[in-house]
Design a protein around this motif. Structure first.
Motif, PDB file in Angstrom:
ATOM      1  N   SER A   1      36.918  52.999  32.771  1.00 21.57           N
ATOM      2  CA  SER A   1      37.649  54.208  32.419  1.00 21.57           C
ATOM      3  C   SER A   1      36.924  54.980  31.324  1.00 21.57           C
ATOM      4  CB  SER A   1      39.065  53.845  31.961  1.00 21.57           C
ATOM      5  OG  SER A   1      39.782  54.989  31.587  1.00 21.57           O
ATOM      6  N   LYS A   2      36.459  54.268  30.320  1.00 22.04           N
ATOM      7  CA  LYS A   2      35.724  54.888  29.213  1.00 22.04           C
ATOM      8  C   LYS A   2      34.445  55.549  29.714  1.00 22.04           C
ATOM      9  CE  LYS A   2      33.674  52.008  26.490  1.00 22.04           C
ATOM     10  NZ  LYS A   2      33.376  50.955  25.483  1.00 22.04           N
ATOM     11  N   ALA A   3      33.845  54.956  30.756  1.00 20.12           N
ATOM     12  CA  ALA A   3      32.579  55.456  31.283  1.00 20.12           C
ATOM     13  C   ALA A   3      32.743  56.635  32.227  1.00 20.12           C
ATOM     14  CB  ALA A   3      31.840  54.324  31.998  1.00 20.12           C
ATOM     15  N   GLY A   4      33.976  56.959  32.612  1.00 16.12           N
ATOM     16  CA  GLY A   4      34.192  58.102  33.479  1.00 16.12           C
ATOM     17  C   GLY A   4      34.528  57.776  34.919  1.00 16.12           C
ATOM     18  N   PHE A   5      34.687  56.489  35.243  1.00 13.89           N
ATOM     19  CA  PHE A   5      35.116  56.135  36.595  1.00 13.89           C
ATOM     20  C   PHE A   5      36.563  56.565  36.773  1.00 13.89           C
ATOM     21  CE2 PHE A   5      31.537  53.312  35.956  1.00 13.89           C
ATOM     22  CZ  PHE A   5      30.944  53.232  37.212  1.00 13.89           C
ATOM     23  N   GLY A   6      36.859  57.192  37.911  1.00 19.35           N
ATOM     24  CA  GLY A   6      38.212  57.671  38.152  1.00 19.35           C
ATOM     25  C   GLY A   6      39.017  56.801  39.076  1.00 19.35           C
ATOM     26  N   TYR A   7      38.327  55.971  39.889  1.00 23.31           N
ATOM     27  CA  TYR A   7      39.047  55.118  40.830  1.00 23.31           C
ATOM     28  C   TYR A   7      38.230  53.860  41.112  1.00 23.31           C
ATOM     29  CZ  TYR A   7      36.066  57.400  44.436  1.00 23.31           C
ATOM     30  OH  TYR A   7      35.015  57.891  45.176  1.00 23.31           O
ATOM     31  N   ALA A   8      38.911  52.866  41.662  1.00 26.19           N
ATOM     32  CA  ALA A   8      38.276  51.587  41.988  1.00 26.19           C
ATOM     33  C   ALA A   8      38.678  51.181  43.391  1.00 26.19           C
ATOM     34  CB  ALA A   8      38.687  50.510  40.984  1.00 26.19           C
ATOM     35  N   VAL A   9      37.806  50.450  44.057  1.00 21.05           N
ATOM     36  CA  VAL A   9      38.089  49.908  45.392  1.00 21.05           C
ATOM     37  C   VAL A   9      37.685  48.442  45.381  1.00 21.05           C
ATOM     38  CG1 VAL A   9      37.612  50.053  47.858  1.00 21.05           C
ATOM     39  CG2 VAL A   9      37.687  52.158  46.487  1.00 21.05           C
ATOM     40  N   LEU A  10      38.665  47.558  45.540  1.00 20.19           N
ATOM     41  CA  LEU A  10      38.435  46.110  45.530  1.00 20.19           C
ATOM     42  C   LEU A  10      38.553  45.549  46.936  1.00 20.19           C
ATOM     43  CD1 LEU A  10      38.231  43.335  43.950  1.00 20.19           C
ATOM     44  CD2 LEU A  10      40.732  43.370  43.909  1.00 20.19           C
ATOM     45  N   THR A  11      37.684  44.596  47.267  1.00 20.54           N
ATOM     46  CA  THR A  11      37.745  43.934  48.568  1.00 20.54           C
ATOM     47  C   THR A  11      38.938  42.976  48.606  1.00 20.54           C
ATOM     48  OG1 THR A  11      36.137  42.338  47.719  1.00 20.54           O
ATOM     49  CG2 THR A  11      35.293  44.104  49.135  1.00 20.54           C
ATOM     50  N   ALA A  12      40.096  43.522  48.953  1.00 15.08           N
ATOM     51  CA  ALA A  12      41.291  42.686  49.059  1.00 15.08           C
ATOM     52  C   ALA A  12      41.098  41.602  50.110  1.00 15.08           C
ATOM     53  CB  ALA A  12      42.500  43.549  49.413  1.00 15.08           C
ATOM     54  N   ARG A  13      40.383  41.948  51.174  1.00 15.80           N
ATOM     55  CA  ARG A  13      39.959  40.970  52.178  1.00 15.80           C
ATOM     56  C   ARG A  13      38.663  41.463  52.783  1.00 15.80           C
ATOM     57  NH1 ARG A  13      42.896  39.044  57.863  1.00 15.80           N
ATOM     58  NH2 ARG A  13      41.560  40.629  58.837  1.00 15.80           N
ATOM     59  N   HIS A  14      37.626  40.644  52.646  1.00 14.25           N
ATOM     60  CA  HIS A  14      36.330  40.999  53.237  1.00 14.25           C
ATOM     61  C   HIS A  14      36.239  40.333  54.613  1.00 14.25           C
ATOM     62  CE1 HIS A  14      31.880  41.763  53.266  1.00 14.25           C
ATOM     63  NE2 HIS A  14      32.329  42.866  52.686  1.00 14.25           N
ATOM     64  N   HIS A  15      35.059  40.398  55.228  1.00 12.70           N
ATOM     65  CA  HIS A  15      34.918  39.887  56.599  1.00 12.70           C
ATOM     66  C   HIS A  15      35.141  38.384  56.704  1.00 12.70           C
ATOM     67  CE1 HIS A  15      33.643  43.862  57.489  1.00 12.70           C
ATOM     68  NE2 HIS A  15      32.432  43.743  56.967  1.00 12.70           N
ATOM     69  N   ASP A  16      34.961  37.655  55.602  1.00  8.88           N
ATOM     70  CA  ASP A  16      35.235  36.215  55.659  1.00  8.88           C
ATOM     71  C   ASP A  16      36.724  35.952  55.880  1.00  8.88           C
ATOM     72  OD1 ASP A  16      36.526  35.910  52.834  1.00  8.88           O
ATOM     73  OD2 ASP A  16      34.630  36.933  52.460  1.00  8.88           O
ATOM     74  N   GLY A  17      37.557  36.979  55.663  1.00  9.92           N
ATOM     75  CA  GLY A  17      38.979  36.880  56.000  1.00  9.92           C
ATOM     76  C   GLY A  17      39.866  36.302  54.926  1.00  9.92           C
ATOM     77  N   TYR A  18      39.309  35.951  53.774  1.00  8.44           N
ATOM     78  CA  TYR A  18      40.099  35.312  52.720  1.00  8.44           C
ATOM     79  C   TYR A  18      40.851  36.375  51.924  1.00  8.44           C
ATOM     80  CZ  TYR A  18      41.240  32.073  48.905  1.00  8.44           C
ATOM     81  OH  TYR A  18      41.887  31.293  47.983  1.00  8.44           O
ATOM     82  N   ALA A  19      42.172  36.318  51.920  1.00  7.49           N
ATOM     83  CA  ALA A  19      42.999  37.294  51.223  1.00  7.49           C
ATOM     84  C   ALA A  19      43.158  36.905  49.763  1.00  7.49           C
ATOM     85  CB  ALA A  19      44.363  37.400  51.898  1.00  7.49           C
ATOM     86  N   LEU A  20      42.980  37.872  48.870  1.00 11.15           N
ATOM     87  CA  LEU A  20      43.013  37.595  47.431  1.00 11.15           C
ATOM     88  C   LEU A  20      44.426  37.623  46.853  1.00 11.15           C
ATOM     89  CD1 LEU A  20      39.901  39.604  46.142  1.00 11.15           C
ATOM     90  CD2 LEU A  20      40.016  37.288  47.071  1.00 11.15           C
ATOM     91  N   TRP A  21      45.405  37.403  47.687  1.00 10.73           N
ATOM     92  CA  TRP A  21      46.791  37.329  47.237  1.00 10.73           C
ATOM     93  C   TRP A  21      47.536  36.323  48.113  1.00 10.73           C
ATOM     94  CZ3 TRP A  21      44.943  40.728  50.730  1.00 10.73           C
ATOM     95  CH2 TRP A  21      45.700  40.973  51.873  1.00 10.73           C
ATOM     96  N   PRO A  22      48.652  35.807  47.672  1.00 10.23           N
ATOM     97  CA  PRO A  22      49.422  34.873  48.505  1.00 10.23           C
ATOM     98  C   PRO A  22      50.154  35.636  49.607  1.00 10.23           C
ATOM     99  CG  PRO A  22      50.526  35.231  46.410  1.00 10.23           C
ATOM    100  CD  PRO A  22      49.229  35.958  46.323  1.00 10.23           C
ATOM    101  N   SER A  23      49.703  35.464  50.820  1.00 11.42           N
ATOM    102  CA  SER A  23      50.244  36.233  51.943  1.00 11.42           C
ATOM    103  C   SER A  23      51.223  35.399  52.756  1.00 11.42           C
ATOM    104  CB  SER A  23      49.099  36.703  52.841  1.00 11.42           C
ATOM    105  OG  SER A  23      49.588  37.364  53.978  1.00 11.42           O
ATOM    106  N   GLN A  24      52.141  36.084  53.379  1.00  5.88           N
ATOM    107  CA  GLN A  24      53.062  35.436  54.309  1.00  5.88           C
ATOM    108  C   GLN A  24      52.470  35.348  55.712  1.00  5.88           C
ATOM    109  OE1 GLN A  24      56.066  34.097  53.251  1.00  5.88           O
ATOM    110  NE2 GLN A  24      55.173  34.687  51.258  1.00  5.88           N
ATOM    111  N   TYR A  25      51.251  35.868  55.868  1.00  2.20           N
ATOM    112  CA  TYR A  25      50.615  35.907  57.185  1.00  2.20           C
ATOM    113  C   TYR A  25      49.342  35.074  57.176  1.00  2.20           C
ATOM    114  CZ  TYR A  25      53.894  39.690  57.945  1.00  2.20           C
ATOM    115  OH  TYR A  25      55.050  40.418  58.055  1.00  2.20           O
ATOM    116  N   GLY A  26      49.248  34.145  58.094  1.00  2.60           N
ATOM    117  CA  GLY A  26      48.081  33.286  58.179  1.00  2.60           C
ATOM    118  C   GLY A  26      48.089  32.213  57.102  1.00  2.60           C
ATOM    119  N   SER A  27      46.979  31.502  57.020  1.00  2.00           N
ATOM    120  CA  SER A  27      46.876  30.388  56.064  1.00  2.00           C
ATOM    121  C   SER A  27      45.589  30.467  55.248  1.00  2.00           C
ATOM    122  CB  SER A  27      46.909  29.053  56.824  1.00  2.00           C
ATOM    123  OG  SER A  27      45.841  28.992  57.773  1.00  2.00           O
ATOM    124  N   TRP A  28      44.983  31.634  55.218  1.00  2.00           N
ATOM    125  CA  TRP A  28      43.671  31.779  54.585  1.00  2.00           C
ATOM    126  C   TRP A  28      43.787  32.785  53.439  1.00  2.00           C
ATOM    127  CZ3 TRP A  28      39.687  29.053  53.908  1.00  2.00           C
ATOM    128  CH2 TRP A  28      38.398  29.540  53.762  1.00  2.00           C
TER     129      TRP A  28
END
Length: 492
Positions: A152-179
């Motif tokens: 933010s200090k450097a002037g970035f206005g937005y961010a995009v995080l890989t919530a799930r990349h092609h490996d399929g691992y979700a970075l949150w506890p999901s009710q869908y699937g087991s990965w």
């Protein structure tokens, strides 16, 4: 008589040489004329010239990479909720997940066999090895608030995080699937921490989501390059015949993806950007029922990747077509396969000057820069990122106006009136000097003032035949882009 002739001939030769030398000296001493010669471009060099936006759109579809093609022309007046996106212009791409914990490769694509990789001897990792990372991965130094405070200090206005990349691992506890982290990290929600950090630091929230998942039914999938005729299983063993993925399996994979996207859209408050990769898991219309103001980036806008796709002539075409565009770029000086963290990212990286220069280039051609800075597997950001952010913050204090909330609709002067990357805000232009610290712009009105943006000090310049030339004196130069502010009288 002979002597007289010789003397006359000698004098004539001297005069001729003197005349030629004077001509050469005069030409060499007129850098203005030399600059004019450099800036002449033929129509063949400018495919956007003399074409309507509709004609150019057709040309682009026939000649440019699909990632340089936008699905539609977005009317900014119809979508004031997206005004922030074009104003800010700078986003941080955060590829982070299981591949980040394997710093020897850092390559999520190492999991897939590829003929070119095989020829070059590049490492190809069995899917089983990457999948096994989930058994132990639990980043103990994950502090997205520290990332976002610096960004933010450097002037970035937005961010995009890989919530799930092609490996399929979700970075949150999901009710869908087991990965996902619910199965392997005791329910830890890495997405929640990221979203809260963005909001705390006034960063717009973006999610990257991969429609396909390499993990889903991986024992039945091929990990060979599509169309190559070579098939490898998840153990990186070559097999005969294509592994069978049934229609029912494909439908179940899509259902899991759609369920996870609904969670991302419903469980974390307002989301600003959705960034698809691989395939689109959900139509815009359904996303809008949950997130009415979300900007769906890939597809609706052009998203060239890397130096080749994002070359200035290419994105100039996209801008002249009326398409919004955003260059996705790895913050590296020489090519690596890494989008996720790899050990090479620690030493092979942009400095502040490179990042700012690329940002100015993108803005001068009407687009955004989404620069990838991958966190380490343990959740730390690399040290150099904070150093760069500190230097960017200093530059933003005096030169932010040159890249923020500027005019982005065609026509823009870069590549037409100047080879200097030049942004526009109404009757004010901001030009970045070239490697010779020179600015040359033709076909413009006489300016009312020309100053160094960083200091506000007036600069000497030459204006001749509708063209402007100046050189930033060495005493005024710094290690970062020294923008020149050119002000014109208001139009009558």
């Amino acid at each position: 008589m002979i002597s007289t002739i010789r003397i006359r001939l000698s004098l004539a030769c001297v005069l001729m040489v003197a005349t030629l030398s004077a001509s050469e000296v005069n030409y060499a001493e007129d850098p203005f004329a030399l600059e004019q010669g450099k800036h002449v471009k033929t129509l063949a060099d400018r495919p956007w010239a003399d074409r309507s936006p509709e004609e150019l759109q057709q040309w682009a579809r026939e000649n440019l990479h699909r990632k340089l093609i936008a699905r539609k022309v977005i009317d900014a007046n119809e979508h004031p909720e997206w005004e922030w996106f074009r104003k800010s212009g700078l986003g941080i791409f955060l590829h982070w997940g299981l591949p980040s914990a394997n710093p020897d490769t850092g390559d999520a694509w190492a999991i897939q066999w590829n003929a070119a990789k095989a020829r070059s001897g590049r490492y190809m990792e069995p899917a089983t090895k990457m999948f096994a990372v989930a058994e132990t991965w639990n980043p103990d130094k994950y502090d997205p608030n520290k990332w976002m405070a610096a960004a933010s200090k450097a002037g970035f206005g937005y961010a995009v995080l890989t919530a799930r990349h092609h490996d399929g691992y979700a970075l949150w506890p999901s009710q869908y699937g087991s990965w996902h982290t619910g199965e392997y990290m005791g329910g830890r929600d890495l997405i929640k921490d990221y979203v809260e950090a963005c909001r705390k630091n006034r960063i717009k929230v973006g999610f990257y989501y991969s429609g396909p998942s390499w993990h889903f039914a991986h024992e039945q999938k091929s990990f060979g390059e599509a169309g190559s005729g070579a098939y490898y299983n998840h153990k990186m063993e070559k097999v005969i015949g294509r592994p069978t993925v049934t229609a029912a399996m494909a439908a179940a994979e899509k259902q899991e993806a759609q369920g996870q996207v609904r969670e991302l859209m419903q469980n974390y408050g307002p989301i600003d950007v959705m960034w698809w990769d691989g395939s689109v898991a959900m139509k815009d219309e359904e996303l809008a029922t949950m997130q009415p103001t979300v900007l769906v980036a890939r597809g609706n806008i052009a998203t060239p990747e890397g130096e080749h796709q994002g070359a200035s002539e290419n994105v100039k075409v996209a801008n002249e077509c009326g398409w919004w565009w955003e260059e996705c770029r790895k913050s590296e000086n020489s090519f690596t396969p890494n989008w996720h963290y790899g050990i090479e990212c620690e030493r092979n990286h942009w400095d502040t000057n490179t990042l700012l220069a690329e940002l100015i280039r993108c803005r001068s051609l009407g687009g955004n820069l989404l620069v990838n800075v991958p966190p380490r597997g343990n959740g730390e950001m690399m040290d150099w990122f904070y150093d760069v952010c500190d230097e960017m913050a200093g530059w933003m204090k005096h030169s932010r106006e040159a890249i923020y909330d500027i005019d982005l609709d065609a026509p823009l002067p870069t590549l037409d009136k100047t080879q200097n990357y030049t942004t526009v805000r109404g009757r004010i232009w901001y030009a970045m000097p070239n490697e010779e610290n020179t600015v040359f712009i033709h076909e413009l009105d006489r300016p009312t003032s020309v100053t160094l943006l960083r200091t506000g000090v007036a600069m000497d310049y030459e204006y001749r035949d509708g063209s402007l030339r100046l050189v930033v004196p060495k005493i005024m130069q710094t290690d970062l882009p020294d923008m020149v502010k050119i002000v014109f009288a208001e139009e009558p």
